[in-house]
Structure formats: structure tokens, C-alpha cells
Design a protein around this motif. Sequence first.
Motif, short mmCIF file in Angstrom:
data_model
loop_
_atom_site.label_atom_id
_atom_site.label_comp_id
_atom_site.label_asym_id
_atom_site.label_seq_id
_atom_site.Cartn_x
_atom_site.Cartn_y
_atom_site.Cartn_z
N PRO A 1 71.16 32.82 72.94
CA PRO A 1 71.96 32.32 71.81
C PRO A 1 73.13 33.22 71.46
N LEU A 2 72.92 34.52 71.50
CA LEU A 2 74.01 35.41 71.13
C LEU A 2 75.17 35.30 72.11
N PHE A 3 74.80 35.12 73.38
CA PHE A 3 75.80 34.92 74.41
C PHE A 3 76.60 33.65 74.12
N LEU B 1 81.48 30.75 72.20
CA LEU B 1 82.17 29.88 71.22
C LEU B 1 83.26 30.64 70.49
N LEU B 2 82.95 31.88 70.15
CA LEU B 2 83.94 32.69 69.45
C LEU B 2 85.20 32.86 70.28
N SER B 3 84.99 33.10 71.60
CA SER B 3 86.18 33.28 72.43
C SER B 3 86.92 31.96 72.62
N HIS C 1 74.67 18.72 65.29
CA HIS C 1 74.01 18.13 66.45
C HIS C 1 74.44 18.82 67.73
N LEU C 2 75.74 19.10 67.81
CA LEU C 2 76.23 19.84 68.97
C LEU C 2 75.53 21.20 69.07
N ALA C 3 75.44 21.87 67.90
CA ALA C 3 74.82 23.20 67.89
C ALA C 3 73.37 23.13 68.35
N ALA D 1 78.84 26.39 62.71
CA ALA D 1 80.08 26.80 62.07
C ALA D 1 81.20 26.92 63.10
N LEU D 2 80.88 27.59 64.23
CA LEU D 2 81.91 27.78 65.25
C LEU D 2 82.30 26.44 65.88
N SER D 3 81.30 25.58 66.18
CA SER D 3 81.64 24.29 66.79
C SER D 3 82.51 23.47 65.85
N GLY D 4 82.16 23.49 64.55
CA GLY D 4 82.96 22.74 63.58
C GLY D 4 84.39 23.25 63.54
N GLY D 5 84.54 24.58 63.55
CA GLY D 5 85.88 25.17 63.54
C GLY D 5 86.69 24.73 64.74
N ILE D 6 86.05 24.79 65.92
CA ILE D 6 86.75 24.38 67.14
C ILE D 6 87.13 22.91 67.08
#
Lengths: 360, 342
Positions: free
Chosen positions: B16-18, B23-25, B279-281, B297-302
Motif C-alpha cells: 500500500p505504501l508503494f 499516486l503521489l508521483s 471505490h477506486l481506492a 484522497a490522492l485518487s480524487g485529487g488526480i
Amino acid sequence: MGVPLIANKDGEIKQTLFNKEKNKNRTFQRTLLIILSLIGIVVGMLASIMVGAADIDVRTVVQSIVSYDETNVKHYTVMELRLPRAVMAFFIGACFAVAGAIMQGVTRNPLASPGLMGVSAGAGFGVIIAFAFFPDFKYHQLILVSLVGSAFGTMIVYSVGTAASFQSRGRYAHVKFALAGAAVGGLLSSLSKGIEIYYGVMTNVMYWYAAGVAGVKWFEVKTILPWSIAGLLLAMVIARQLTLLSLGDEVAAGLGQKIKWIKAIAALSVFILVGAAVSVSGPIGFIGLVIPHMTRFLIGVDYRWVIPCSALLGGLLLVVADMASRMVNPPFETPVGVLTAMIGVPFFIYLARGNKKVGL
Amino acid sequence: MKVLSVVKPKGKRMNPLFMILILLSITLVSMFISINMGYTRIPVQDILRTLVGLGTFEQNFVIFDARLPRIVIAVLVGAGFAVSGAIMQGVSQNGLADPGILGLNAGAGFAVVLYISLFHERIGMASAFALPIFAFLGAAITAAIVFVLSLKRGTVDPIRLVLMGVAVGSGIGALMLFSTYYMGSYQYEFVKIWLTGSIWGTNWAYVGISFVWLSFLLPLAIYKARTLNVMNLGELVATGVGAYVTKERIILITIAVALAAVCVSVAGSIGFVGLIAPHLARQLVGVNHKIMVPTAALSGGILVLIADMIGRILVHPVEIPVGVVVAGIGAPYFLYLLIKTK
């Protein structure tokens, strides 16, 4: 949960249909309802003609209908501006209400209505496509596009809803149809918005819908009228079969009904009614949901009566709502959809709170 | 239908951390691409130069005053909506819950519209700070109404909750339309833009406002996410293992409502993000909320960032509002979920 409205009340329906004592009682109620709503419509139309920027008294209204004087400004206002508007409002209300009645009868889903099931959204989408791509379409061509659009929207909602309720083995079928309708409505309206912006027709479309029944002339009434009458007649033709269908497909098939044909005619009638109505006024919500319930509550479930009575009540509601839309905040006109939502939303909440009658 | 959130993970998953790092990148790369996208194309080396303060006047203007604030807001708002949806789905045990569907966006929006019609002056700094608070009040009242209406014999049926949300939302929509008729032309224009879900606050002041609120709410939500795991076990078990279910639930819902309200007050009503991102997450990292919520949060931002980019470059020179693009992507996914859920 999940047990449809009318199947729940099988016993009562048989009583209503076959119990002579009760039928006599119903006949009285039906006649009374028709007489009252006819009176209401005459009064409502009269009031609707009288209210406006220029106040016009009853005598002038009657005079201008009986002995029309072209040179008289008041006569002109009555005959060329206010009367066609009132007539149009009546027919659009009737169209939405009857479409809702048919849909609730065929699907046995108490939440079925043109607004919730993507029919209106589809028709609106069709109208916007016409505006963007075929700007020189004539009025009668616009109705056709709107009709195709309503069929398109319904098809999506119906296939998603069916697939979804198949997955959950029929549980929550009503809710899934309603949610599919809401999502398709959202999708189509956002696509419409995108197209409006892309093709720069936003102002045209807003003007079109904002005008609603306001700018209607006899010419438009004449173009719409054949369609809505055809839709209403189609509905009347299958009215008897709709009553049987509302007992459930199996019962209707057992009684020797050709279910597929009836459903096809019912769908055609809904598309025509909604397509015609939306092409004039845009999607006006909640009339198609509320009026059929009200009608069934008042006079029972015999669709030979539900259809004409829904038409009368729906027409009456829109005539009154249209009049109110002019009175709320003169000289501006409040969109009539706002007023119908004010009536419709509490009713929807009442339905969705799952009283026994609805069986949600 | 009931518990979408406990769908069992299939197959082996990435660490998960990976996943979060990836996602962050992706977020950073899309932000960078988004800076370059638009009417004025700026070469990559010039972007880098401008970012470290060596750009021309024009480049500075385009990047710092026009594009960057908007990009940051898109990411923040997307994350806010997504986490709000993730919490609501966790608390209500209903995979179809999201701030838009439950009527909260409409409630917050109505409050904003009222605020704008009451205070006739242009939106200044002070009022912009007050806007999220108004929005929160509107959303909270709406949430209370929806909750009370779905309450029956002491329980809240998840499906009735969604239906009530839809009903209350459309009622408020009508009220909103009604109130626009009493507005001056400036306010009316503003509301019209705002209702389509446009990121309208494109200066640094709005970045500041949303950042202040979200930098407090998002970490809190992620911290609280672990209680969602306990709630997933069902109320009885949760009480058994000692979580104060009711209290925790109220805290979580308040956070979710506040998140939605802040996002609505900066970016208008952007539907479907709060629905899809969780759901994506879940597809990506499974159902452990400690990981799932940050991933959402990251998926929503993207999602919002890319939707905004598409809306900006699809048809020059007009812009398609981000809400429209998100709905175009989100509604089909919603239908897919509807078919898939039992």
C-alpha cells in the motif's frame, strides 16, 4: 421491501374490478372527480387568462371569445397570448401525468415517472442536440428529435435497471431503477451542458426553456396538439390492458394478454407524450410522479378511468402552477418546475419513507 | 447492495505504501503537465525556470496567477470530496453514499447562494473566509434533515438514506433556482458559473482558505479512519470491542460534512468524485481504511485535476466546467457500480 405496490393489493384490485357494490360507489367518485376537475379547469383557465401584466375582467374574456375584435388590445391579449398559453399548459400537464400513470402501471414501480426514469432527461438531451447541430430545424422536427431522445434515455435507464435488479435477484429493483434514472439524468444533463457550452447555444437553450409555455402562440399549440392527443389516445387504447398488467405480468399473461405488444404500445405512448411536452417546456418534474398516485388514491386502479382523470388533474395542476409562477414575483416569472418541485418533493419523501401502500 | 465496502480483495496487492507513492508521483506529474496545458504553451525548461523565480513577466503571470492556484485547488478539492465520500460510505455502510447524492452539496450550495444574495458587495477576502462556514451550516442542516427523514423505527435504512438524499437535494435545487430570480445580475452570473461546478476561486486567497481548512480536516479524517475499520465489523462487534460507536459516528459525519462544505464553497458542486474515488481506492489497496482513505484522497485529487485539464484543453477557447467533465466520467461508473452491487 421490494414488493410492488399493486401486487400487494391484489385482493383489493379484484374487489374493485369485480365487486359491483364497490364499483357503484367508484362510479360516483369518478363522475364527481371528472365534474369537479372540469370545473376547476374552466375556472383555472379563466383565472390564468385574467392574471398578468394587464388585468382583464371576466366579461372581456368572454367577449373576446364570443365576439373577437381584432382591433381591441385586450381582446388580442386574451386570444393571442394568454389563451394559447393556458391551453398549452393544460396539455403539457396532461402529457406528463398520463406518461407517469402508464409507467407506474407497466413497471408496478411506485417511483416510476418521466422525470425519475430518464425519459425527460433524454428528451431534453435530444432538444439540445437539435439546437447545437440542426439550428434550422422546424418545430415539428424538434418534436421528433425530442421523441427519439426520450426513447434513448429510457433505453439506458431500463437496461441498467434491469441488469442491476437481475444481479440482486429482484431485490431493491424499484430503488435501483430510481438511482439509475438519477444517474442517467445527471449524465445527460452534464453532457447537454457540455454541448451547450461547446457550441455556444447556451443562451438559445436557456431562452427556450425559460420561455416554457410563456411565449407560446397558436402555431406551437397546433403543432404539439396532434402529438399529445395521439399519445393520450394510445394510452386510452391500452387502458384496460394496463389494469390487468398492473396485477403482474403472470396474471395478465394468464388472462390471455399479449404482454409484449401492450408494453411496446405503452412505451411508444410515453415517448410521444414526454417528447412533445419536453420540446415545449423542458423537463418539468414531479407532475408525472404525483398526479397518478393522487388519481389512484381518489378513484381506484381501473386504468380506463385513471388515464383520463390523470390527464385532467395533471392539466389542472400545470395551469394553476403556471398562473402561480406569474404571481409569485411579478413582473418576473418563476420557473414552473420550481413550483411543481415544491409540491412534488414532500410527496416523494412520503412515498420513499415506505408507507404500506407503496411497499417500498 | 448493503456492504460494498467489504468486498473481498482479489489476488495479491501491491504494498500500500508503494501504491501511495505511485499516486503521489502521478499527482505531481499531472500537476506539471497541467501547468503546461492551456492557451499559452510554455516550454518545460521555462516552467522550471519560472518556478524557481527566473521567468519573464508573462510567464510569471500565466503560471503563478492563473494556472498554479487553480491546479492546487483542483487537487485539494478532489481530495476533500473523495475523503468525504469515503467516510460517508464507511459510516453508512452504503457504497452509493457520497456528498452529492446525499444532498449535502446542494445544501452547502444553497447556503452559499443565500450568502451571496444577502451580501450584495463583491466577494471580498473577509467574506470568502466566512463562506466555508456558511456552507458548513447549510450542509449540516441538510444532513440532519436527510438523516431524520430516513429514520424509521429507530434505524436508518441505507437505501432510504440515498433516496431521501436525492429528494432533499432536488428540493433544494428548486429553491436555489427560485432564489436566483431575486438576484442582481452579478450574483446571478456568479451562481450560474458556480452551479456547473467550476473552479472559480483561482487566486491564491482561495488556495489559502481551502488549504487552511483542509490541512486540518484531511489529516483528522485519515487519523479517524481506523474507527471505520471497526465499524465495518458491524455495530454489535464494534460496541463489543469498545468503540463508542455513536460518538465516533457523529465525529466522522461532522468531518465528512465539513470537508464537503469547504470544497463546495471553493469549487461549486462537483458530483461523483466522492462516489468514485473511494471505490477506486478500494480496488487499488483493499478495505483497510487507514490506507484506503489517503489513497482515495490522492485518487480524487488526480481525478479532478485531470478533469479540469480536459475541460480546459478540449475546446479552445471555451472551457467546459470541471463538474461537467467529472459527471461525464463518473455517471457511467456509477451505473456500472449499480449493476455490479448485489
